[in-house]
Write an enzyme that holds these catalytic residues in place. Structure first.
Site, PDB file in Angstrom:
ATOM      1  N   ALA A   1      -7.692  -1.046   0.495  1.00 37.20           N
ATOM      2  CA  ALA A   1      -8.479  -0.962  -0.739  1.00 37.20           C
ATOM      3  C   ALA A   1      -9.124  -2.305  -1.075  1.00 37.20           C
ATOM      4  CB  ALA A   1      -7.586  -0.506  -1.885  1.00 37.20           C
TER       5      ALA A   1
ATOM      6  N   GLY B   1      -4.611  -4.278  -3.773  1.00 37.09           N
ATOM      7  CA  GLY B   1      -5.586  -3.241  -4.097  1.00 37.09           C
ATOM      8  C   GLY B   1      -4.806  -2.000  -4.468  1.00 37.09           C
ATOM      9  N   HIS B   2      -4.846  -1.630  -5.718  1.00 39.27           N
ATOM     10  CA  HIS B   2      -4.053  -0.502  -6.209  1.00 39.27           C
ATOM     11  C   HIS B   2      -4.990   0.612  -6.662  1.00 39.27           C
ATOM     12  CE1 HIS B   2      -0.806  -3.721  -7.242  1.00 39.27           C
ATOM     13  NE2 HIS B   2      -0.897  -3.488  -5.952  1.00 39.27           N
TER      14      HIS B   2
ATOM     15  N   GLN C   1       2.030  -6.039  -3.183  1.00 36.92           N
ATOM     16  CA  GLN C   1       2.483  -6.164  -1.792  1.00 36.92           C
ATOM     17  C   GLN C   1       3.791  -5.369  -1.589  1.00 36.92           C
ATOM     18  OE1 GLN C   1       1.322  -9.542  -3.291  1.00 36.92           O
ATOM     19  NE2 GLN C   1      -0.562  -8.534  -2.746  1.00 36.92           N
TER      20      GLN C   1
ATOM     21  N   LEU D   1       3.781  12.486   0.777  1.00 34.61           N
ATOM     22  CA  LEU D   1       4.515  13.507   1.535  1.00 34.61           C
ATOM     23  C   LEU D   1       3.526  14.505   2.136  1.00 34.61           C
ATOM     24  CD1 LEU D   1       7.438  14.387   2.162  1.00 34.61           C
ATOM     25  CD2 LEU D   1       7.322  15.908   0.180  1.00 34.61           C
TER      26      LEU D   1
ATOM     27  N   THR E   1      -9.828  -5.004   1.587  1.00 32.97           N
ATOM     28  CA  THR E   1     -10.685  -5.520   2.656  1.00 32.97           C
ATOM     29  C   THR E   1     -11.328  -4.407   3.492  1.00 32.97           C
ATOM     30  OG1 THR E   1      -8.788  -5.649   4.141  1.00 32.97           O
ATOM     31  CG2 THR E   1      -9.328  -7.640   2.896  1.00 32.97           C
ATOM     32  N   GLY E   2     -10.914  -3.166   3.276  1.00 31.16           N
ATOM     33  CA  GLY E   2     -11.482  -2.047   4.042  1.00 31.16           C
ATOM     34  C   GLY E   2     -10.958  -1.959   5.478  1.00 31.16           C
TER      35      GLY E   2
ATOM     36  N   GLY F   1       1.529   3.013  -2.549  1.00 31.16           N
ATOM     37  CA  GLY F   1       1.119   3.899  -3.643  1.00 31.16           C
ATOM     38  C   GLY F   1       1.698   3.423  -4.976  1.00 31.16           C
ATOM     39  N   LYS F   2       1.986   2.106  -5.062  1.00 33.23           N
ATOM     40  CA  LYS F   2       2.577   1.542  -6.286  1.00 33.23           C
ATOM     41  C   LYS F   2       1.662   1.750  -7.482  1.00 33.23           C
ATOM     42  CE  LYS F   2       2.595  -2.456  -4.254  1.00 33.23           C
ATOM     43  NZ  LYS F   2       2.124  -2.051  -2.911  1.00 33.23           N
TER      44      LYS F   2
ATOM     45  N   THR G   1       2.679  13.940  -4.246  1.00 30.80           N
ATOM     46  CA  THR G   1       2.150  14.939  -3.312  1.00 30.80           C
ATOM     47  C   THR G   1       0.622  14.972  -3.267  1.00 30.80           C
ATOM     48  OG1 THR G   1       2.244  16.591  -5.064  1.00 30.80           O
ATOM     49  CG2 THR G   1       4.171  16.447  -3.596  1.00 30.80           C
TER      50      THR G   1
ATOM     51  N   ASP H   1       0.814  -1.225   0.000  1.00 32.53           N
ATOM     52  CA  ASP H   1       0.000   0.000   0.000  1.00 32.53           C
ATOM     53  C   ASP H   1       0.843   1.269   0.000  1.00 32.53           C
ATOM     54  OD1 ASP H   1      -2.275  -1.598   0.062  1.00 32.53           O
ATOM     55  OD2 ASP H   1      -2.304  -1.638   2.259  1.00 32.53           O
TER      56      ASP H   1
HETATM   57  P1  GDP Z   1      -0.671   0.304  -3.568  1.00 31.92           P
HETATM   58  O1  GDP Z   1      -1.312  -0.950  -3.094  1.00 31.92           O
HETATM   59  O2  GDP Z   1       0.792   0.351  -3.300  1.00 31.92           O
HETATM   60  O3  GDP Z   1      -1.008   0.638  -4.994  1.00 31.92           O
HETATM   61  O4  GDP Z   1      -1.303   1.473  -2.685  1.00 31.92           O
HETATM   62  P2  GDP Z   1      -2.867   1.674  -2.367  1.00 31.92           P
HETATM   63  O5  GDP Z   1      -3.518   2.173  -3.588  1.00 31.92           O
HETATM   64  O6  GDP Z   1      -3.419   0.477  -1.714  1.00 31.92           O
HETATM   65  O7  GDP Z   1      -2.786   2.770  -1.231  1.00 31.92           O
HETATM   66  C1  GDP Z   1      -2.217   4.026  -1.452  1.00 31.92           C
HETATM   67  C2  GDP Z   1      -3.302   5.102  -1.226  1.00 31.92           C
HETATM   68  O8  GDP Z   1      -2.703   6.369  -1.175  1.00 31.92           O
HETATM   69  C3  GDP Z   1      -4.298   5.185  -2.372  1.00 31.92           C
HETATM   70  O9  GDP Z   1      -5.541   5.565  -1.869  1.00 31.92           O
HETATM   71  C4  GDP Z   1      -3.723   6.266  -3.273  1.00 31.92           C
HETATM   72  O10 GDP Z   1      -4.718   6.926  -4.038  1.00 31.92           O
HETATM   73  C5  GDP Z   1      -3.156   7.194  -2.241  1.00 31.92           C
HETATM   74  N1  GDP Z   1      -1.993   7.963  -2.674  1.00 31.92           N
HETATM   75  C6  GDP Z   1      -0.947   7.579  -3.450  1.00 31.92           C
HETATM   76  N2  GDP Z   1      -0.026   8.563  -3.507  1.00 31.92           N
HETATM   77  C7  GDP Z   1      -0.477   9.577  -2.740  1.00 31.92           C
HETATM   78  C8  GDP Z   1       0.033  10.846  -2.378  1.00 31.92           C
HETATM   79  O11 GDP Z   1       1.136  11.234  -2.733  1.00 31.92           O
HETATM   80  N3  GDP Z   1      -0.728  11.609  -1.539  1.00 31.92           N
HETATM   81  C9  GDP Z   1      -1.949  11.202  -1.090  1.00 31.92           C
HETATM   82  N4  GDP Z   1      -2.626  12.009  -0.276  1.00 31.92           N
HETATM   83  N5  GDP Z   1      -2.466  10.011  -1.423  1.00 31.92           N
HETATM   84  C10 GDP Z   1      -1.733   9.194  -2.223  1.00 31.92           C
HETATM   85  P1  IMO Z   2      -0.923  -4.169  -2.256  1.00 34.59           P
HETATM   86  O1  IMO Z   2      -0.456  -4.717  -3.574  1.00 34.59           O
HETATM   87  C1  IMO Z   2      -1.050  -4.600   2.072  1.00 34.59           C
HETATM   88  C2  IMO Z   2      -1.181  -8.686   3.651  1.00 34.59           C
HETATM   89  C3  IMO Z   2      -2.436  -9.149   4.371  1.00 34.59           C
HETATM   90  C4  IMO Z   2      -1.825 -10.111   5.383  1.00 34.59           C
HETATM   91  C5  IMO Z   2      -0.707 -10.748   4.561  1.00 34.59           C
HETATM   92  C6  IMO Z   2      -1.080 -12.104   3.983  1.00 34.59           C
HETATM   93  O2  IMO Z   2      -2.213  -3.455  -2.319  1.00 34.59           O
HETATM   94  O3  IMO Z   2       0.171  -3.415  -1.584  1.00 34.59           O
HETATM   95  P2  IMO Z   2      -2.618 -12.825   1.923  1.00 34.59           P
HETATM   96  O4  IMO Z   2      -4.064 -12.603   1.677  1.00 34.59           O
HETATM   97  O5  IMO Z   2      -1.709 -12.257   0.899  1.00 34.59           O
HETATM   98  O6  IMO Z   2      -2.286 -14.253   2.240  1.00 34.59           O
HETATM   99  O7  IMO Z   2      -2.324 -12.012   3.305  1.00 34.59           O
HETATM  100  O8  IMO Z   2      -0.384  -9.857   3.532  1.00 34.59           O
HETATM  101  N1  IMO Z   2      -1.396  -8.166   2.280  1.00 34.59           N
HETATM  102  C7  IMO Z   2      -1.314  -6.873   1.948  1.00 34.59           C
HETATM  103  N2  IMO Z   2      -1.105  -5.782   2.714  1.00 34.59           N
HETATM  104  N3  IMO Z   2      -1.145  -4.480   0.723  1.00 34.59           N
HETATM  105  C8  IMO Z   2      -1.308  -5.561  -0.054  1.00 34.59           C
HETATM  106  O9  IMO Z   2      -1.261  -5.499  -1.398  1.00 34.59           O
HETATM  107  C9  IMO Z   2      -1.445  -6.816   0.545  1.00 34.59           C
HETATM  108  N4  IMO Z   2      -1.649  -8.073   0.081  1.00 34.59           N
HETATM  109  C10 IMO Z   2      -1.595  -8.882   1.148  1.00 34.59           C
HETATM  110  O10 IMO Z   2      -3.097  -8.073   4.993  1.00 34.59           O
HETATM  111  O11 IMO Z   2      -1.225  -9.380   6.414  1.00 34.59           O
HETATM  112 MG    MG Z   3      -2.868  -1.570  -1.861  1.00 33.84          MG
END
Ligand code: GDP
Ligand code: IMO
Ligand code: MG
Length: 425
Positions: free
Chosen positions: A299, A40-41, A224, A332, A301-302, A15-16, A415, A13
């Site tokens: 993103a 969840g991206h 991940q 940032l 499981t909430g 922000g990939k 940002t 999570d």
């Molecule tokens: P990922 O799994 O690595 O793709 O990251 P997620 O999408 O699960 O979580 C990152 C969250 O931060 C998302 O809701 C993005 O929209 C948000 N996000 C990413 N970059 C930024 C940033 O620079 N600033 C803010 N405020 N939100 C960001």
């Molecule tokens: P993104 O790509 C954050 C965590 C789960 C749990 C562990 C094992 O959005 O960054 P699993 O269902 O993979 O067997 O769960 O890994 N986990 C994540 N945490 N971001 C993710 O993906 C994750 N994918 C799995 O919460 O701790």
């Molecule tokens: Mg994610």
């Protein structure tokens, strides 16, 4: 542009998704190499939010080839649903989405087993996403897996499925109130999924090789993060795949010499969702305010994400095991209101000061973080800033400390949520 791996440096999570979306502009192919719909991206474009789970985050750009590699575990129904949702929003996936024949399939029994194993673990549960990821990779490693290609060889598929279901049903007998699985029902469903997915199924290793040979460049998308990697993470509190840069090679079938750059994405602080050690976690009001300001809720499981300060012990580990050539700092802006910002520079374990991430779980669980305190830039905002020069001086200093401590340049700063809230250096 070069062939670049994008990898998470923390617990996911980071922000990939946003970064992959941004860098897709300069790429021809975007390829996911591991994980499944546990990911969840989130990508935000002009206020429109898209959440991608299995499909590479490059799909929102027209005419870019998106590949789901052999290292990914695919729940066919989840993939069909994601395709349908994108189509309904006017995003084209026809001709530009390919799924590896060799990708292993998540079966209904994987989901059941995931839930059952977690339940049995009680307080020692991992906190999985419940998507069947671990059991699917277990079957892959134990040579009982069912691949995408099996859906097109009905006899072979039926035989494998019957064997697996017989095993599973023996086990299910021990679980009260659980119905035995019906192999024929699952067979029919999966054959129908195969028909729907057939247009996307491909020899993706060959497709990528041809693209690279013809001068196109590839963005390798990790899901991940490093600390969730099955080898280099906080085992057993990890996911079941190789989330680190090495996974891109096996997860897509490309050689290491293909890669020009490895960029690690790090949040300007740290989060973790699920159980397991997290030395710089803040369980106080500062952690709470990071969660609220950063909207730190999963993103997929909430679930509320646990929040803490930036941890250089974690990041040093990520730099080493991924061979990072660049860092990307996201969110940032979430630190804008902080008067003081702490960074974890080491761990104290008994009388020792540890600089390297410990491998032993009891050591990790017994560590306390050692912090250095930096000035924040409260009063001046980084939100939505799009040029490095326009960042407040103290924010630039923060980036400078990260670069100096880790010895890796920060190549991009994010940002804000939106695609345009980004600084390329
Ligand atoms: P990922 O799994 O690595 O793709 O990251 P997620 O999408 O699960 O979580 C990152 C969250 O931060 C998302 O809701 C993005 O929209 C948000 N996000 C990413 N970059 C930024 C940033 O620079 N600033 C803010 N405020 N939100 C960001
Ligand atoms: P993104 O790509 C954050 C965590 C789960 C749990 C562990 C094992 O959005 O960054 P699993 O269902 O993979 O067997 O769960 O890994 N986990 C994540 N945490 N971001 C993710 O993906 C994750 N994918 C799995 O919460 O701790
Ligand atoms: Mg994610």
């Amino acid at each position: 542009m070069a062939n670049i791996i994008i990898v998470g440096t923390q617990w996911g999570d980071e922000g990939k998704g946003k970064i992959v979306d941004c860098l897709t502009e300069k790429s021809n192919v975007v390829a996911r190499y591991q994980g499944g719909h546990n990911a969840g991206h989130t990508v935000v474009i002009g206020g429109d939010k898209f959440i991608l789970h299995l499909i590479p985050s490059g799909i929102l750009h027209k005419d870019k080839m998106c590949i789901i590699g052999n290292g990914v575990v695919v729940d066919p129904l989840a993939l069909i649903t994601e395709i349908d949702e994108l189509k309904a929003r006017g995003i084209s996936v026809t001709g530009n989405l390919k799924v590896s024949k060799n990708a292993h399939l998540i079966m209904p029994y994987h989901v059941l087993l995931d839930g059952w194993k977690e339940l049995k673990k009680g307080s020692k549960k991992i906190g999985t996403t419940g998507r069947g990821i671990g059991p699917c990779y277990t079957d892959k490693a134990s040579r009982a897996g069912i691949k995408m290609l099996d859906l097109f060889w009905p006899g072979q598929f039926k035989e494998k499925l019957n064997t697996n279901i017989a095993d599973i049903n023996c086990m299910l007998e021990q679980i009260p109130d659980v119905k035995k699985l019906d192999a024929d029902e699952i067979y029919n469903k999966y054959i129908s999924y195969g028909k729907q997915l057939e247009p996307y199924v491909d020899d993706t290793d060959i497709t990528i090789d041809e693209a690279i040979k013809s001068g196109k460049n590839v963005l390798f998308e990790g899901a991940q993060g490093t600390l969730l990697d099955v080898d280099h993470g906080t085992y057993p509190y990890v996911t079941s795949s190789s989330a680190t840069a090495g996974g891109a090679m096996t997860g897509l079938g490309v050689g290491p010499k293909t890669i020009d750059e490895v960029y690690g994405v790090a949040k300007a602080y740290t989060t973790r969702v699920g159980e397991g050690p997290f030395p710089s976690e803040l369980t106080d009001s500062t952690g709470e305010s990071l969660r609220e300001k950063g909207a730190e809720y999963g993103a997929t499981t909430g679930r509320a994400r646990r929040c803490g300060w930036l941890d250089f012990v974690v990041l040093r580990h990520a730099v080493r095991v991924n061979g990072l050539t660049g860092l990307i700092i996201t969110k940032l802006d979430i630190l804008d209101d902080m008067e003081k910002i702490k960074v974890c520079v080491g761990y104290k374990f008994r009388d020792a000061l540890l600089r390297d991430f410990p491998k032993e779980l009891p050591v990790l669980e017994g560590c306390t973080p050692v912090y250095e305190e930096l000035d924040g830039w409260r009063g001046s905002s980084t939100a939505g800033v799009r040029s490095y020069d326009k960042l407040p001086q103290k924010a630039k200093d923060y980036i400078g400390v990260i670069e100096k401590t880790l010895g890796v340049p920060v190549v991009i700063v994010s940002t804000g949520q939106d695609r345009d809230d980004i600084i390329y250096r």
